[in-house]
Scaffold this active site. Structure first.
Site, PDB file in Angstrom:
ATOM      1  N   SER A  76       0.916  -0.982  -0.046  1.00 52.72           N
ATOM      2  CA  SER A  76       0.114   0.027  -0.046  1.00 52.72           C
ATOM      3  C   SER A  76       0.714   1.192  -0.202  1.00 52.72           C
ATOM      4  CB  SER A  76      -1.030   0.091   1.451  1.00 52.72           C
ATOM      5  OG  SER A  76      -0.056   0.167   2.315  1.00 52.72           O
ATOM      6  N   ASP A  77       0.265   2.272  -0.233  1.00 52.78           N
ATOM      7  CA  ASP A  77       1.047   3.621  -0.085  1.00 52.78           C
ATOM      8  C   ASP A  77       1.076   3.929   1.463  1.00 52.78           C
ATOM      9  OD1 ASP A  77       2.240   6.174  -0.317  1.00 52.78           O
ATOM     10  OD2 ASP A  77       1.078   6.681  -2.183  1.00 52.78           O
ATOM     11  N   TRP A  78       1.736   4.832   1.988  1.00 54.22           N
ATOM     12  CA  TRP A  78       1.761   4.891   3.136  1.00 54.22           C
ATOM     13  C   TRP A  78       0.352   5.753   3.837  1.00 54.22           C
ATOM     14  CZ3 TRP A  78       5.488   2.901   1.169  1.00 54.22           C
ATOM     15  CH2 TRP A  78       6.510   2.470   2.015  1.00 54.22           C
TER      16      TRP A  78
END
Length: 729
Positions: A262-264
């Site tokens: 995932s992105d942060w």
């Protein structure tokens, strides 16, 4: 000189080699390690918290992400750094660490040069590994659908073939140096306004033929070991837990063997995300929970997630690390030699020079005469440095000028100017000329001009992750400043330091315009070299410049204040729905062609200080049933230069789209035979949903050899009859 190269320059675009040859072996070894782990140990590998900020992991080197590994099994702790434009040092957590500031990815896109993209990737990989990293969060490659997007400078172009080839080349370069690279942000992540709430909606056939095709091509050419999902939803389902996107398309149709992170702050659930295809939660400090922790363990024990799925998640991560040699001893930062640093600065400088796009050059005002008595440099912080984009990708070498910019949760996103200053480089390039710097408002600058002055105006637009620009104008009153200078000086040259397209209400009043993008540490020297004629501009526009915002598919962006755009912030307002069905797969120049609009500058445009002549053009169906364009290219001018011939194809019921190009360097008088084969048939095929496959239908197609996507910039056009071509999804 009047010579012809002995060899034909050939350009092909279909991937012809396995970019991950050790994949099967890496997976077998990873499976063996996973078999020796407890459930808790497996899950411990599935989350990577931020490596800096409040309460960072104690053994992190200080970077975007960190995982503690499993040393007892030879899996060391590892660290992950942003991004595509250099190894970042967020909030100077690692002190005054040296790093090469490479030009923006859009600048790299303007080179149309896959070998240069690979070279920059290799340099980035070397610096990432030297900083102690095992994963580089590089490979930003979303198609530029929204010209006002805050992160456009991190992406390559508006075209899926160009974006896919260059992104794949860059990623391959990073991984050749022993560092895992991502591709991001999967998928249809075209704007930052409302990015953590927005749904990007597009029908499957058009999505497959545009944004997904760009990723598919990049994966086939680059073999990224990881894919990072976008914050956005795709057709009403978050990308990070979208089973169609991750399981059906990425891991199913494309047989992707790496891991999906995932992105942060972009994970939303435990069981649902894991079964939908997400393998790793990133930056859980920005999420509402550590979803891939105790909650995931509980879901396995409750039977909601099969433990075999956990095994697969862990094995994908371990296999990726093994493929780049990141298992065994913990990586520690090491100092690079001055020689290597200089080599990397040279690569950054080459990209900066090659990226410069000459858009206007009335009466051949450029290159400037070295004997000018006085040269006036105006504005744009030309006395300080070259503008760069803000956000997680911002590179801050010790000598950079760092100013207040923008802030999102737990992260400052400063405005960074990379040295040296353009003014200093201009003085070096014109040693016998009085180079004067003027700054201030339009009236103040105009009052200091002389009627015989030659003026170079540096103008810019700052963009940053976390917010979009509301329009395409230059920052502040720079449009008025340019108009005032043009009225007062004999000759006016405008240098644009921008994240992408801008409007130019003053265009007809100036003699020359040079698009310089965000040029990084080599940007100032590149600009000076081109203005002085020591380098010949050869960049081509990777994006179309609209004449005004009213030409865009969506004239207005959603209100920034009515939604939430960044992770770690409370959600507010409604969930915006953005319909990309308006343009569908006809992104950028294809939209303008379809709608009969005339933009300010078309995709692929760019002038040179020399002239190129095309002759003996032959357009036919070649081996494999692919359209092939052969021709002789001659440099008929007096300077060495690089031309970028482009091939466009229109299906029977569609608009022209890029299907091939070549970058050809020629000395004065030199000629070369060039052959461009449009063998990436998906770029002009149709995706069939009901019986999943790509089809190029039998029929008559139009093929253009052109200098750009502009309808009036065509060298030759011909019709070819193609047989049916069928390809897997």
């Amino acid at each position: 000189m009047n010579s012809e190269s002995e060899h034909v320059l050939t350009a092909r675009f279909r991937a012809d080699a396995n970019p991950w040859p050790t994949c099967e072996e890496d997976r077998r070894e990873a499976d063996a390690l996973v078999a020796r782990m407890t459930l808790e140990e497996k899950v411990s590998l599935l989350t990577a918290p931020m490596g800096y900020g409040p309460r960072p992991p104690r053994d992190a080197v200080g970077s975007a992400g960190h995982c503690g590994g499993l040393p007892r099994l030879g899996i060391p702790p590892w660290d992950e750094s942003d991004a595509s434009l250099g190894v970042t040092n967020p909030m100077s957590v690692r002190g005054d660490e040296a790093a090469t500031a490479f030009p923006s990815s859009l600048a790299l896109g303007a080179t149309f040069d896959r070998e240069l993209a690979a070279a920059q990737g290799r340099a980035l990989g070397v610096e990432s590994r030297a900083a102690g990293m095992s994963v580089q969060l590089a490979g930003g490659m979303n198609l530029i659908r929204e010209p006002r997007g805050g992160r456009n400078f991190e992406y390559f172009s508006e075209d899926p073939l160009l974006s896919g080839i260059l992104a794949g080349s860059s990623v391959r370069g990073v991984q050749e140096k022993g560092v895992v690279s991502t591709l991001k942000h999967f998928a249809l992540n075209a704007q930052d306004t409302g990015r953590v709430m927005i749904s990007s909606d597009l029908a499957e056939p058009e999505l497959r033929a545009s944004d997904l095709l760009a990723f598919q091509i990049a994966i086939e050419h680059g073999g990224p070991r990881s894919i990072m999902t976008g914050y956005n939803m795709v057709n009403r389902v978050y990308a990070s837990e979208n089973p169609w996107l991750l399981n059906t398309v990425l891991k199913g149709d494309w047989d992707f063997r790496g891991f999906v992170m995932s992105d942060w702050g972009g994970t939303h659930s435990s069981a649902h995300a894991a079964t939908a295809g997400l393998d790793r939660q990133s930056g859980h400090q920005l999420d509402t929970d550590t979803f891939f922790g105790d909650g995931l363990i509980a879901a396995v024990r409750a039977g909601r997630v099969p433990e075999a799925r956990i095994d697969d998640m862990a094995a994908r991560i371990i296999g990726a690390l093994r493929s780049v040699g990141a298992l065994g001893a913990r990586r520690e930062p090491v100092a690079l030699s001055q020689e290597v640093r200089e080599q990397h600065a040279g690569i950054a400088g080459r990209v900066a020079v090659r990226s410069l796009v000459l858009l206007r050059n009335e009466n051949g005002v450029l290159p400037l005469d070295s004997g000018l008595p006085r040269l006036v440099v105006v504005g744009g912080r030309a006395d300080t440095g070259v503008l760069s984009g803000g956000g997680s990708s911002a590179v801050t070498p010790p000598d950079a000028e760092v100013e207040e910019g923008f802030t999102i949760a737990q992260m400052s996103m400063p405005k960074v100017l990379h040295r040296p200053a353009p003014l200093d480089e201009m003085r070096r390039a014109f040693p016998h000329t009085e180079v004067v710097f003027l700054e201030g408002g339009a009236d103040e600058v105009a009052a200091s001009l002389r009627e015989d002055d030659t003026a170079v105006v540096f103008a810019g637009r700052w963009a940053t992750e976390g917010r979009d620009n509301r329009d395409l104008r230059l920052d502040g009153d720079q449009d008025a400043l340019i108009s005032a200078v043009a009225a007062g000086a004999r000759r006016t040259v405008v240098v644009l330091e921008t994240p992408g397209a801008v409007t130019m209400p003053w265009l007809e009043d100036v003699e020359a315009v040079l698009a310089a993008w965000y040029g990084g540490g080599g940007g100032a020297a590149a600009i000076a070299a081109v203005l002085a004629g020591k380098a010949n501009p050869s960049g081509r526009l990777p994006v179309t410049f609209p004449a005004q915002e009213s030409q865009l598919p969506r004239r207005e962006l959603p209100s920034f204040d009515a939604t939430t755009s960044n992770p770690g912030e409370p959600l507010r307002g409604s969930f915006p729905l953005v319909s990309y069905d308006i343009e569908g797969a006809d992104v950028g120049y294809r939209w303008y062609a379809r709608e009969g609009l005339r933009p300010l500058f078309w995709f692929g445009s760019g002038l040179s200080y020399t002239e190129f002549e095309y002759s003996e053009v032959d357009i036919r169906v070649g081996p494999g049933g692919y359209p092939t364009v052969s021709f002789r290219l001659t440099n008929t001018g007096g300077r060495a230069g690089i031309d970028v011939p482009q091939v466009y194809l229109a299906p029977p019921d569609g608009v022209f789209r890029l299907v091939g190009w070549a970058d050809v360097a020629l000395d004065p008088g030199q000629r070369r035979t060039v052959r461009i084969t449009a063998d990436e048939a998906r770029s002009y095929g149709r995706y069939v949903v009901d019986d999943p496959r790509w089809v190029v239908e039998a029929g008559t197609y139009r093929v253009r050899l052109a200098r750009s996507a502009a309808p009036d910039d065509v060298v030759t056009e011909a019709a070819v009859d193609l047989e049916e071509i069928v390809l897997k999804p």
